[in-house]
Design a protein around this motif. Structure first.
Motif, PDB file in Angstrom:
ATOM      1  N   VAL A   1       5.250 114.363  73.894  1.00 30.07           N
ATOM      2  CA  VAL A   1       5.221 113.042  73.258  1.00 30.07           C
ATOM      3  C   VAL A   1       5.037 113.179  71.753  1.00 30.07           C
ATOM      4  O   VAL A   1       5.758 112.556  70.957  1.00 30.07           O
ATOM      5  CB  VAL A   1       4.092 112.175  73.864  1.00 30.07           C
ATOM      6  CG1 VAL A   1       3.910 110.892  73.034  1.00 30.07           C
ATOM      7  CG2 VAL A   1       4.392 111.828  75.312  1.00 30.07           C
ATOM      8  N   ILE A   2       4.081 114.014  71.345  1.00 26.40           N
ATOM      9  CA  ILE A   2       3.805 114.189  69.913  1.00 26.40           C
ATOM     10  C   ILE A   2       5.026 114.764  69.198  1.00 26.40           C
ATOM     11  O   ILE A   2       5.428 114.299  68.130  1.00 26.40           O
ATOM     12  CB  ILE A   2       2.586 115.109  69.713  1.00 26.40           C
ATOM     13  CG1 ILE A   2       1.344 114.508  70.371  1.00 26.40           C
ATOM     14  CG2 ILE A   2       2.344 115.358  68.228  1.00 26.40           C
ATOM     15  CD1 ILE A   2       0.977 113.137  69.919  1.00 26.40           C
ATOM     16  N   ASP A   3       5.642 115.790  69.801  1.00 26.69           N
ATOM     17  CA  ASP A   3       6.826 116.392  69.192  1.00 26.69           C
ATOM     18  C   ASP A   3       7.991 115.410  69.164  1.00 26.69           C
ATOM     19  O   ASP A   3       8.727 115.318  68.176  1.00 26.69           O
ATOM     20  CB  ASP A   3       7.236 117.653  69.959  1.00 26.69           C
ATOM     21  CG  ASP A   3       6.258 118.798  69.743  1.00 26.69           C
ATOM     22  OD1 ASP A   3       5.453 118.740  68.800  1.00 26.69           O
ATOM     23  OD2 ASP A   3       6.292 119.756  70.548  1.00 26.69           O
ATOM     24  N   GLY A   4       8.162 114.670  70.261  1.00 25.33           N
ATOM     25  CA  GLY A   4       9.267 113.727  70.337  1.00 25.33           C
ATOM     26  C   GLY A   4       9.148 112.595  69.337  1.00 25.33           C
ATOM     27  O   GLY A   4      10.158 112.064  68.865  1.00 25.33           O
ATOM     28  N   LEU A   5       7.926 112.221  69.017  1.00 19.07           N
ATOM     29  CA  LEU A   5       7.698 111.171  68.014  1.00 19.07           C
ATOM     30  C   LEU A   5       7.728 111.731  66.594  1.00 19.07           C
ATOM     31  O   LEU A   5       7.639 110.968  65.637  1.00 19.07           O
ATOM     32  CB  LEU A   5       6.346 110.490  68.264  1.00 19.07           C
ATOM     33  CG  LEU A   5       6.227 109.644  69.533  1.00 19.07           C
ATOM     34  CD1 LEU A   5       4.788 109.197  69.738  1.00 19.07           C
ATOM     35  CD2 LEU A   5       7.153 108.433  69.488  1.00 19.07           C
ATOM     36  N   ASP A   6       7.827 113.056  66.493  1.00 18.45           N
ATOM     37  CA  ASP A   6       7.859 113.735  65.190  1.00 18.45           C
ATOM     38  C   ASP A   6       6.617 113.398  64.372  1.00 18.45           C
ATOM     39  O   ASP A   6       6.698 113.077  63.178  1.00 18.45           O
ATOM     40  CB  ASP A   6       9.130 113.358  64.413  1.00 18.45           C
ATOM     41  CG  ASP A   6       9.375 114.304  63.223  1.00 18.45           C
ATOM     42  OD1 ASP A   6       8.888 115.446  63.274  1.00 18.45           O
ATOM     43  OD2 ASP A   6      10.029 113.871  62.260  1.00 18.45           O
ATOM     44  N   LEU A   7       5.457 113.498  65.023  1.00 18.85           N
ATOM     45  CA  LEU A   7       4.190 113.185  64.359  1.00 18.85           C
ATOM     46  C   LEU A   7       3.613 114.467  63.771  1.00 18.85           C
ATOM     47  O   LEU A   7       2.769 115.127  64.368  1.00 18.85           O
ATOM     48  CB  LEU A   7       3.221 112.550  65.357  1.00 18.85           C
ATOM     49  CG  LEU A   7       3.713 111.248  65.991  1.00 18.85           C
ATOM     50  CD1 LEU A   7       2.698 110.709  66.976  1.00 18.85           C
ATOM     51  CD2 LEU A   7       4.030 110.204  64.917  1.00 18.85           C
ATOM     52  N   ARG A   8       4.100 114.802  62.610  1.00 19.52           N
ATOM     53  CA  ARG A   8       3.679 116.032  61.957  1.00 19.52           C
ATOM     54  C   ARG A   8       2.217 115.950  61.557  1.00 19.52           C
ATOM     55  O   ARG A   8       1.729 114.912  61.131  1.00 19.52           O
ATOM     56  CB  ARG A   8       4.559 116.311  60.745  1.00 19.52           C
ATOM     57  CG  ARG A   8       6.029 116.477  61.122  1.00 19.52           C
ATOM     58  CD  ARG A   8       6.923 116.613  59.909  1.00 19.52           C
ATOM     59  NE  ARG A   8       8.321 116.667  60.302  1.00 19.52           N
ATOM     60  CZ  ARG A   8       9.334 116.749  59.456  1.00 19.52           C
ATOM     61  NH1 ARG A   8       9.088 116.794  58.150  1.00 19.52           N
ATOM     62  NH2 ARG A   8      10.580 116.786  59.901  1.00 19.52           N
ATOM     63  N   GLY A   9       1.549 117.066  61.687  1.00 20.47           N
ATOM     64  CA  GLY A   9       0.130 117.108  61.356  1.00 20.47           C
ATOM     65  C   GLY A   9      -0.772 116.873  62.542  1.00 20.47           C
ATOM     66  O   GLY A   9      -1.983 117.054  62.446  1.00 20.47           O
ATOM     67  N   LEU A  10      -0.197 116.468  63.686  1.00 18.07           N
ATOM     68  CA  LEU A  10      -0.990 116.300  64.901  1.00 18.07           C
ATOM     69  C   LEU A  10      -0.807 117.514  65.805  1.00 18.07           C
ATOM     70  O   LEU A  10       0.283 118.092  65.873  1.00 18.07           O
ATOM     71  CB  LEU A  10      -0.581 115.044  65.666  1.00 18.07           C
ATOM     72  CG  LEU A  10      -0.696 113.695  64.955  1.00 18.07           C
ATOM     73  CD1 LEU A  10      -0.511 112.563  65.955  1.00 18.07           C
ATOM     74  CD2 LEU A  10      -2.017 113.559  64.225  1.00 18.07           C
ATOM     75  N   SER A  11      -1.858 117.871  66.503  1.00 15.17           N
ATOM     76  CA  SER A  11      -1.790 118.984  67.455  1.00 15.17           C
ATOM     77  C   SER A  11      -2.547 118.606  68.713  1.00 15.17           C
ATOM     78  O   SER A  11      -3.437 117.746  68.691  1.00 15.17           O
ATOM     79  CB  SER A  11      -2.384 120.262  66.843  1.00 15.17           C
ATOM     80  OG  SER A  11      -3.762 120.064  66.525  1.00 15.17           O
ATOM     81  N   VAL A  12      -2.178 119.226  69.819  1.00 11.66           N
ATOM     82  CA  VAL A  12      -2.851 118.957  71.088  1.00 11.66           C
ATOM     83  C   VAL A  12      -3.549 120.221  71.543  1.00 11.66           C
ATOM     84  O   VAL A  12      -3.089 121.340  71.296  1.00 11.66           O
ATOM     85  CB  VAL A  12      -1.859 118.465  72.164  1.00 11.66           C
ATOM     86  CG1 VAL A  12      -1.230 117.150  71.759  1.00 11.66           C
ATOM     87  CG2 VAL A  12      -0.779 119.496  72.432  1.00 11.66           C
ATOM     88  N   GLU A  13      -4.665 120.037  72.225  1.00  7.83           N
ATOM     89  CA  GLU A  13      -5.417 121.183  72.722  1.00  7.83           C
ATOM     90  C   GLU A  13      -6.191 120.788  73.967  1.00  7.83           C
ATOM     91  O   GLU A  13      -6.470 119.610  74.191  1.00  7.83           O
ATOM     92  CB  GLU A  13      -6.393 121.697  71.656  1.00  7.83           C
ATOM     93  CG  GLU A  13      -7.429 120.667  71.240  1.00  7.83           C
ATOM     94  CD  GLU A  13      -8.310 121.148  70.111  1.00  7.83           C
ATOM     95  OE1 GLU A  13      -9.557 121.177  70.290  1.00  7.83           O
ATOM     96  OE2 GLU A  13      -7.762 121.496  69.043  1.00  7.83           O
ATOM     97  N   LEU A  14      -6.509 121.779  74.779  1.00 11.67           N
ATOM     98  CA  LEU A  14      -7.364 121.541  75.936  1.00 11.67           C
ATOM     99  C   LEU A  14      -8.808 121.521  75.462  1.00 11.67           C
ATOM    100  O   LEU A  14      -9.290 122.476  74.831  1.00 11.67           O
ATOM    101  CB  LEU A  14      -7.165 122.635  76.988  1.00 11.67           C
ATOM    102  CG  LEU A  14      -5.852 122.588  77.774  1.00 11.67           C
ATOM    103  CD1 LEU A  14      -5.744 123.785  78.702  1.00 11.67           C
ATOM    104  CD2 LEU A  14      -5.720 121.287  78.563  1.00 11.67           C
ATOM    105  N   ALA A  15      -9.494 120.430  75.745  1.00 14.98           N
ATOM    106  CA  ALA A  15     -10.894 120.280  75.335  1.00 14.98           C
ATOM    107  C   ALA A  15     -11.615 119.430  76.372  1.00 14.98           C
ATOM    108  O   ALA A  15     -11.951 118.264  76.125  1.00 14.98           O
ATOM    109  CB  ALA A  15     -10.978 119.642  73.948  1.00 14.98           C
ATOM    110  N   PRO A  16     -11.837 119.985  77.569  1.00  8.45           N
ATOM    111  CA  PRO A  16     -12.474 119.203  78.640  1.00  8.45           C
ATOM    112  C   PRO A  16     -13.841 118.669  78.221  1.00  8.45           C
ATOM    113  O   PRO A  16     -14.611 119.358  77.563  1.00  8.45           O
ATOM    114  CB  PRO A  16     -12.615 120.230  79.773  1.00  8.45           C
ATOM    115  CG  PRO A  16     -11.605 121.288  79.471  1.00  8.45           C
ATOM    116  CD  PRO A  16     -11.532 121.360  77.980  1.00  8.45           C
TER     117      PRO A  16
END
Length: 242
Positions: A216-231
């Protein structure tokens, strides 16, 4: 509440009225479409009331309508076609908090098919298919002029491009049941749409979630955002940083 959930709730809500529910159950149980008159006789209600309730069920997408002469005759003198009702193919499912096990099922089934056909490890296939699904979700959102922002809670004010990108991501994820919360240049997700699956298959489902949200983040081209696992207790396993 997402648009899809609101539509599902409205459909289920239409069945709260006892007479309407009885009519729906009767029509759904018949092997062929039924007329207003047959339905009125079956549930012992006045014809004018039956007309109202059946048409309300059509408006909610729970019944379909067709027109046909019940006598089977054609040509002059055959009479007007009757308005007939049958159960529609629409499926209703309401869950609070929102769950989207159908989405998880689609991703996992596609991944299994790809793994068997292409001889790739199932974990790799799940990751790739989930990322593709995330990109598809992003593309669908981009096709709309504006994405409604239900359920997006923000604890910060506007803060430039990074905050704008967080809000855009949150708006899309909110529509898919994630209940995003924006705070301190990050998004925490207060709901996992695949909660029961994640509880039993945490590594598989959290990996799928990570890839889907990343898509989703890549498809929206939201540069500067990253995803990570953080339970974290009470939250989805994925966090988005801005």
């Amino acid at each position: 509440m997402s648009d899809e959930l609101a539509e599902q709730v409205a459909g289920v809500g239409a069945l709260l009225e006892p007479a309407r529910r009885a009519l729906y159950l009767y029509v759904a149980a018949q092997p062929d479409a039924v007329s207003r008159e047959h339905a009125a006789d079956a549930v012992d209600l006045p014809l004018h009331s039956v007309k109202f309730h059946l048409d309300r069920l059509v408006e909610e997408g729970l019944l379909d309508v067709e027109f046909r002469r019940l006598s089977g005759r054609t040509g002059p003198g055959a009479g007007r076609p009757s308005k007939l009702y049958r159960r529609s193919s629409r499926q209703l499912s309401v869950s609070l908090p929102e769950r989207h096990y159908d989405l998880a099922g689609d991703v996992l089934a596609t991944a299994i098919h790809r793994s068997l056909g292409d001889a790739v490890p199932i974990a790799d296939a799940v990751r790739d298919v989930a990322e593709e699904e995330g990109r598809r979700i992003a593309a669908a959102a981009a096709d709309e002029s504006k994405v409604a922002a239900p359920g997006v809670a923000s604890a910060v004010g506007t803060g430039g491009d990074h905050h704008d990108n967080l809000v855009r991501a949150a708006r899309v994820l909110a529509r898919h049941g994630y209940e995003p919360r924006i705070s301190d240049r990050e998004i925490r997700l207060a709901n996992c749409p695949f909660d029961k699956l994640a509880a039993k298959h945490i590594e598989l489902v959290c990996g799928m979630n990570l890839a889907l949200i990343g898509g989703v983040i890549d498809g929206l081209d939201l540069r500067g955002l990253s995803v990570e696992l953080a339970p974290q207790p009470g939250y989805c396993c994925v966090k988005i940083r801005g």
